[in-house]
Motif scaffolding. Sequence first.
Motif, PDB file in Angstrom:
ATOM      1  N   ALA A   1      11.203   1.711 -40.015  1.00  0.00           N
ATOM      2  CA  ALA A   1      12.477   0.981 -39.997  1.00  0.00           C
ATOM      3  C   ALA A   1      12.240  -0.516 -40.249  1.00  0.00           C
ATOM      4  CB  ALA A   1      13.195   1.200 -38.668  1.00  0.00           C
ATOM      5  N   TYR A   2      11.162  -1.057 -39.705  1.00  0.00           N
ATOM      6  CA  TYR A   2      10.783  -2.437 -39.999  1.00  0.00           C
ATOM      7  C   TYR A   2      10.653  -2.610 -41.510  1.00  0.00           C
ATOM      8  CZ  TYR A   2       9.563  -4.677 -35.489  1.00  0.00           C
ATOM      9  OH  TYR A   2       9.603  -5.274 -34.255  1.00  0.00           O
ATOM     10  N   LYS A   3       9.897  -1.687 -42.109  1.00  0.00           N
ATOM     11  CA  LYS A   3       9.627  -1.767 -43.544  1.00  0.00           C
ATOM     12  C   LYS A   3      10.934  -1.694 -44.333  1.00  0.00           C
ATOM     13  CE  LYS A   3       7.588   1.154 -46.842  1.00  0.00           C
ATOM     14  NZ  LYS A   3       7.142   2.538 -46.818  1.00  0.00           N
ATOM     15  N   ASN A   4      11.803  -0.766 -43.921  1.00  0.00           N
ATOM     16  CA  ASN A   4      13.064  -0.610 -44.640  1.00  0.00           C
ATOM     17  C   ASN A   4      14.021  -1.770 -44.430  1.00  0.00           C
ATOM     18  OD1 ASN A   4      12.193   1.789 -45.715  1.00  0.00           O
ATOM     19  ND2 ASN A   4      13.047   3.021 -44.048  1.00  0.00           N
TER      20      ASN A   4
ATOM     21  N   ALA B   1       4.860   9.687 -33.576  1.00  0.00           N
ATOM     22  CA  ALA B   1       5.997   9.861 -34.493  1.00  0.00           C
ATOM     23  C   ALA B   1       7.026   8.754 -34.267  1.00  0.00           C
ATOM     24  CB  ALA B   1       6.629  11.235 -34.303  1.00  0.00           C
ATOM     25  N   SER B   2       7.248   8.405 -32.998  1.00  0.00           N
ATOM     26  CA  SER B   2       8.205   7.351 -32.652  1.00  0.00           C
ATOM     27  C   SER B   2       7.778   6.003 -33.228  1.00  0.00           C
ATOM     28  CB  SER B   2       8.268   7.194 -31.130  1.00  0.00           C
ATOM     29  OG  SER B   2       9.406   7.759 -30.615  1.00  0.00           O
ATOM     30  N   VAL B   3       6.520   5.655 -33.007  1.00  0.00           N
ATOM     31  CA  VAL B   3       6.068   4.338 -33.443  1.00  0.00           C
ATOM     32  C   VAL B   3       6.049   4.279 -34.983  1.00  0.00           C
ATOM     33  CG1 VAL B   3       3.526   4.518 -33.554  1.00  0.00           C
ATOM     34  CG2 VAL B   3       4.572   2.453 -32.675  1.00  0.00           C
ATOM     35  N   ARG B   4       5.718   5.395 -35.603  1.00  0.00           N
ATOM     36  CA  ARG B   4       5.757   5.418 -37.067  1.00  0.00           C
ATOM     37  C   ARG B   4       7.193   5.260 -37.572  1.00  0.00           C
ATOM     38  NH1 ARG B   4       1.490   9.919 -39.582  1.00  0.00           N
ATOM     39  NH2 ARG B   4      -0.382   8.689 -39.212  1.00  0.00           N
TER      40      ARG B   4
ATOM     41  N   SER C   1      17.466  -3.819 -38.606  1.00  0.00           N
ATOM     42  CA  SER C   1      18.541  -2.845 -38.797  1.00  0.00           C
ATOM     43  C   SER C   1      18.141  -1.977 -39.969  1.00  0.00           C
ATOM     44  CB  SER C   1      19.864  -3.542 -39.118  1.00  0.00           C
ATOM     45  OG  SER C   1      20.280  -4.328 -38.022  1.00  0.00           O
ATOM     46  N   GLY C   2      18.159  -0.682 -39.772  1.00  0.00           N
ATOM     47  CA  GLY C   2      17.769   0.200 -40.869  1.00  0.00           C
ATOM     48  C   GLY C   2      17.367   1.559 -40.345  1.00  0.00           C
ATOM     49  N   ILE C   3      16.997   2.439 -41.282  1.00  0.00           N
ATOM     50  CA  ILE C   3      16.566   3.764 -40.837  1.00  0.00           C
ATOM     51  C   ILE C   3      15.055   3.856 -40.971  1.00  0.00           C
ATOM     52  CG2 ILE C   3      18.705   5.002 -41.379  1.00  0.00           C
ATOM     53  CD1 ILE C   3      17.245   5.904 -43.980  1.00  0.00           C
TER      54      ILE C   3
ATOM     55  N   PRO D   1       0.096  19.515 -32.522  1.00  0.00           N
ATOM     56  CA  PRO D   1      -0.700  20.742 -32.409  1.00  0.00           C
ATOM     57  C   PRO D   1      -0.123  21.924 -33.191  1.00  0.00           C
ATOM     58  CG  PRO D   1      -0.563  19.686 -30.272  1.00  0.00           C
ATOM     59  CD  PRO D   1       0.277  18.859 -31.213  1.00  0.00           C
ATOM     60  N   ARG D   2       1.191  22.059 -33.189  1.00  0.00           N
ATOM     61  CA  ARG D   2       1.797  23.231 -33.830  1.00  0.00           C
ATOM     62  C   ARG D   2       2.335  22.960 -35.228  1.00  0.00           C
ATOM     63  NH1 ARG D   2       2.168  22.762 -28.578  1.00  0.00           N
ATOM     64  NH2 ARG D   2       1.897  24.585 -27.266  1.00  0.00           N
ATOM     65  N   GLY D   3       2.090  21.768 -35.746  1.00  0.00           N
ATOM     66  CA  GLY D   3       2.549  21.470 -37.105  1.00  0.00           C
ATOM     67  C   GLY D   3       3.296  20.154 -37.194  1.00  0.00           C
ATOM     68  N   PRO D   4       4.038  19.952 -38.298  1.00  0.00           N
ATOM     69  CA  PRO D   4       4.678  18.661 -38.521  1.00  0.00           C
ATOM     70  C   PRO D   4       5.761  18.356 -37.486  1.00  0.00           C
ATOM     71  CG  PRO D   4       4.991  20.130 -40.412  1.00  0.00           C
ATOM     72  CD  PRO D   4       4.292  20.909 -39.379  1.00  0.00           C
ATOM     73  N   LEU D   5       5.724  17.131 -36.994  1.00  0.00           N
ATOM     74  CA  LEU D   5       6.736  16.658 -36.068  1.00  0.00           C
ATOM     75  C   LEU D   5       7.405  15.460 -36.732  1.00  0.00           C
ATOM     76  CD1 LEU D   5       8.022  16.365 -33.191  1.00  0.00           C
ATOM     77  CD2 LEU D   5       6.093  14.885 -32.647  1.00  0.00           C
ATOM     78  N   ILE D   6       8.730  15.479 -36.804  1.00  0.00           N
ATOM     79  CA  ILE D   6       9.447  14.399 -37.477  1.00  0.00           C
ATOM     80  C   ILE D   6      10.393  13.697 -36.510  1.00  0.00           C
ATOM     81  CG2 ILE D   6      11.052  13.849 -39.360  1.00  0.00           C
ATOM     82  CD1 ILE D   6      10.032  16.154 -40.884  1.00  0.00           C
ATOM     83  N   HIS D   7      10.342  12.384 -36.500  1.00  0.00           N
ATOM     84  CA  HIS D   7      11.337  11.588 -35.777  1.00  0.00           C
ATOM     85  C   HIS D   7      12.109  10.769 -36.807  1.00  0.00           C
ATOM     86  CE1 HIS D   7       9.617  11.409 -31.420  1.00  0.00           C
ATOM     87  NE2 HIS D   7       9.473  12.605 -31.933  1.00  0.00           N
ATOM     88  N   ARG D   8      13.423  10.845 -36.755  1.00  0.00           N
ATOM     89  CA  ARG D   8      14.246  10.039 -37.652  1.00  0.00           C
ATOM     90  C   ARG D   8      15.136   9.145 -36.818  1.00  0.00           C
ATOM     91  NH1 ARG D   8      15.607  15.036 -41.705  1.00  0.00           N
ATOM     92  NH2 ARG D   8      13.686  14.864 -42.920  1.00  0.00           N
ATOM     93  N   VAL D   9      15.051   7.842 -37.073  1.00  0.00           N
ATOM     94  CA  VAL D   9      15.809   6.915 -36.236  1.00  0.00           C
ATOM     95  C   VAL D   9      16.661   5.994 -37.094  1.00  0.00           C
ATOM     96  CG1 VAL D   9      13.952   5.184 -36.146  1.00  0.00           C
ATOM     97  CG2 VAL D   9      15.606   5.258 -34.299  1.00  0.00           C
ATOM     98  N   GLN D  10      17.831   5.671 -36.553  1.00  0.00           N
ATOM     99  CA  GLN D  10      18.682   4.699 -37.208  1.00  0.00           C
ATOM    100  C   GLN D  10      18.867   3.563 -36.209  1.00  0.00           C
ATOM    101  OE1 GLN D  10      22.525   6.222 -38.199  1.00  0.00           O
ATOM    102  NE2 GLN D  10      23.134   4.346 -39.212  1.00  0.00           N
ATOM    103  N   ILE D  11      18.480   2.341 -36.642  1.00  0.00           N
ATOM    104  CA  ILE D  11      18.492   1.202 -35.719  1.00  0.00           C
ATOM    105  C   ILE D  11      19.473   0.144 -36.194  1.00  0.00           C
ATOM    106  CG2 ILE D  11      17.069  -0.670 -34.748  1.00  0.00           C
ATOM    107  CD1 ILE D  11      14.623   1.105 -35.173  1.00  0.00           C
ATOM    108  N   LYS D  12      20.242  -0.411 -35.265  1.00  0.00           N
ATOM    109  CA  LYS D  12      21.077  -1.548 -35.618  1.00  0.00           C
ATOM    110  C   LYS D  12      20.776  -2.698 -34.663  1.00  0.00           C
ATOM    111  CE  LYS D  12      25.570  -2.894 -37.137  1.00  0.00           C
ATOM    112  NZ  LYS D  12      26.802  -3.103 -36.369  1.00  0.00           N
ATOM    113  N   GLU D  13      20.320  -3.789 -35.215  1.00  0.00           N
ATOM    114  CA  GLU D  13      19.894  -4.942 -34.413  1.00  0.00           C
ATOM    115  C   GLU D  13      19.059  -4.535 -33.199  1.00  0.00           C
ATOM    116  OE1 GLU D  13      23.582  -6.912 -33.825  1.00  0.00           O
ATOM    117  OE2 GLU D  13      23.693  -7.542 -35.923  1.00  0.00           O
TER     118      GLU D  13
END
Lengths: 411, 433
Positions: free
Chosen positions: B76-79, B68-71, B356-358, B366-378
């Motif tokens: 964020a790269y893409k954005n 989830a982290s690497v995705r 820089s981006g989200i 195992p137990r279902g959807p796991l979401i990581h949301r990150v906001q990166i600046k430089e």
Amino acid sequence: MADRIEGVKKLFTSKSARVETNKGDAYYEKLFEKCQARIEELKTQQPINNRLDITDVLEMQGIERRDFLKWASAVTGMLMLPASFTPLVADAALLMNRAPVIWLELSDCAGNSEALLRSDGPQIDEIVLDIISLEFHETLQAASGHQAEKQLEDAMETFKDKYLLFVEGAVPLGMNGQFGTIGASGETMHDHLLRVAKHAAAVVAVGSCATFGGVPAAAPNPTGAVGVMDVIQGKPLINIPACPANPANMVGVILHYILTGQVPELDSLLRPKFAFGYRIHDNCERRAHFDAGEYVEEWGDEGAKNNFCLYKVGCKGPMTFNNCSIVRYNEGVNWPVGVGRGCIGCSEPDFWDKYAYERPMADAKIKAPTGGVEKTVDEFGLGLLTAAGIGIGIHAVASAVAGKKEDGGEA
Amino acid sequence: MITKTILEQIEGEASLYFDMKDNLVDFVTIAFPHFRGMEKMLEGKNAMDALVITPRVCGICGHSHVLASVRAIEDAYKNSGFTVNITQKASKVRELTLVLELIQNHLKWIYLVLVPHLKELCGSKELLNTPLKGAYGASLATKILAIFAGQWPHSSYMVPGGITSDFTYVDLTKAKSHLQKLTEYFETETLGVSVEEFLSFESCKDFASLESDFAKIEHLLIDLGMQKKGHAKDAFLSLGTHEFSHAAKVKGTKLFKVVSKYIDTQDAYAPDEKSYAKNALYKKQFYETGPLARCMAKEFKLIKNMHRRFKDSAYTRVMARIYETAHLLAFCKKLLDEIDISEVSCIETIALKNISGIGEGVVEAPRGPLIHRVQIKEGIIKSYKIITPTQYNIASGTKENPSPAQQAMLHCSQADAKFIFRTFDVCSVCTTH
Ligand code: SF4
Ligand code: SF4
């Protein structure tokens, strides 16, 4: 499996893997006699709670005595005892069911319990789960709630002053301990620990959270987490750090305790020297590349494809004391450096804040671990700088020749 | 009267507050008393550090966290205008190691959680309490995982652009032979029939003649009437995009499209104790996640058949987890056969300090959807948010709007309710992080 055991033996006993702890014949003769007497005495005791006998388990699993002895000799090597101790270590393994263990989980991710479930050796799952007398383990036992509390009370009473207390997880002290409470009474983890530790024969802190606070104590340490040694006093205490701690080291400590009735020789950070007496770097399979100045500069580059040294992508192996480059993980299958990821120094104090991941050490403002005068730890600062200096020096030349631009990384 | 019960053996602890009426559960609130503050400690750190710290959220599903982290970072790269491409090989190995984590979790759940509690509830001698069986299977799965990921738990071998391991043909062969052993173990010890045949079953009649652990579990569930108990919301959510699952919202048996941006959290309703958990909802509604949800979204015949007869009962939920284990084993074999070792493991990316981006990373844990949301600046983390599967299932809602687990425990005896609670495969450390 026999191959595997041979392999472990070779690794444990190979010269480069050994820290110099030879204390001379007179010392070992005395220790041998002491262990012998202890083993004889243990043999007269009844196993606790009719735990399975390891000899039966070995037979059931079709493990031959010869293989078992090979395993014992590997462990003897790991515990840094002379080979003459092998029969005693084998006997101690057979007496594992005389050592009551209570396991507490505090502020953690359960990773060390998970690692223990996958421990190493001849079907060691059996040895650890069936043979050692795990009197209480919140996650692995069936009982819960009040029933579990009763079970804990019983174990503490029955084995008063005899049980080994294994602790997994940090102790959150912030907000009067309210970030972690246990049981129906809402006792804080801190109080819980003090209560159960009071009548333990020795306390074993397992994993980086229990030893030095680990991830929960990473800045800004939201819960005021500390390690077990910061709150327990006046008890023999053994630290088995790493994230997760290597099951081989947990089993090693138990065996050593059964064998000698004492805690193994410890360094200034209370880590057993048999496991933490040398650095990852000393036994790393990529070491030749380090010495030759051949580094991975970025993941995915030519160096990565050629399994070069990971120092420049942040490997902290040169200053991390641990035996994972020898013991490895998951029944010896692999370890982080084996898949091209640097070591993050997870067995060192404050590993998260100090050794943060992809900055090479030189850029990460790391000071040598302080406190105590443990020799290897103190010496390492100097040795490290020279070693890294030479490596990097060669590297600079190599890079220049290759016309590759130096890049400071992301830090 | 409200009585408090502590449940352990769920990786950490949960407090259940039972409100009983005529000896039946009238309402339950759920509190999680532990907290470590992982999101806070990520702030201000180099975004790459998330790849090492987030697996430590949980000792059981650390791999799901690193994916989830690497995705999230790649998103964020893409954005910020730099698309990260990864090879088929890297994406297949990422998928493989994730699936192995699911498998080891399910095997442990069957033998370390389900069987002991099933036995306790029905006092049956039919089923042996054999935790080591689960540990053995799980260790085989993690051995394969370690070949590619270095170690388990807490492996961190994924980086933006791919994976760091450059494994050999010999490694691949080793993995295949371990998988073969693992599959055989599951067939002989658990199913009593080959995985292939088991996956072809379409109705309960097909396994009526079996005498395996699986068959015994099935009988005991029926004896306990679990096909009539433990009904939750009959609404399911499967979110992560993978080959082994299908992203969809399922209401009854109808499939709908899903978009992860509608996931949000709210404070748990816990009037009796401070709880560090948050509830997760999709468009402000509770959904059940995990194996049953994934099986419904994938429209597996056997599970749909069970669902038609018994709806989302405790029975169907348990069966789905076992069924999914077989499905995933077969999927692992396919993946291992498809991996092309000549492709590169990792494609170099531009330095993170340019980003820089989200970003958002969604995976099926195992137990279902796991979401990581990150906001990166430089390259530095400004904020990090983690939403775990247990937060949907074991949310603590009000009496008017109960969560799946709360609903499932209604009108049962307390003993049944505690068993039903565990059919969700609760994870406390993940929930509160
Ligand atoms: S720096 Fe790391 S990868 Fe390089 S030789 Fe030392 S331990 Fe091995
Ligand atoms: S290689 Fe380093 S980071 Fe990895 S487990 Fe060993 S000590 Fe910890």
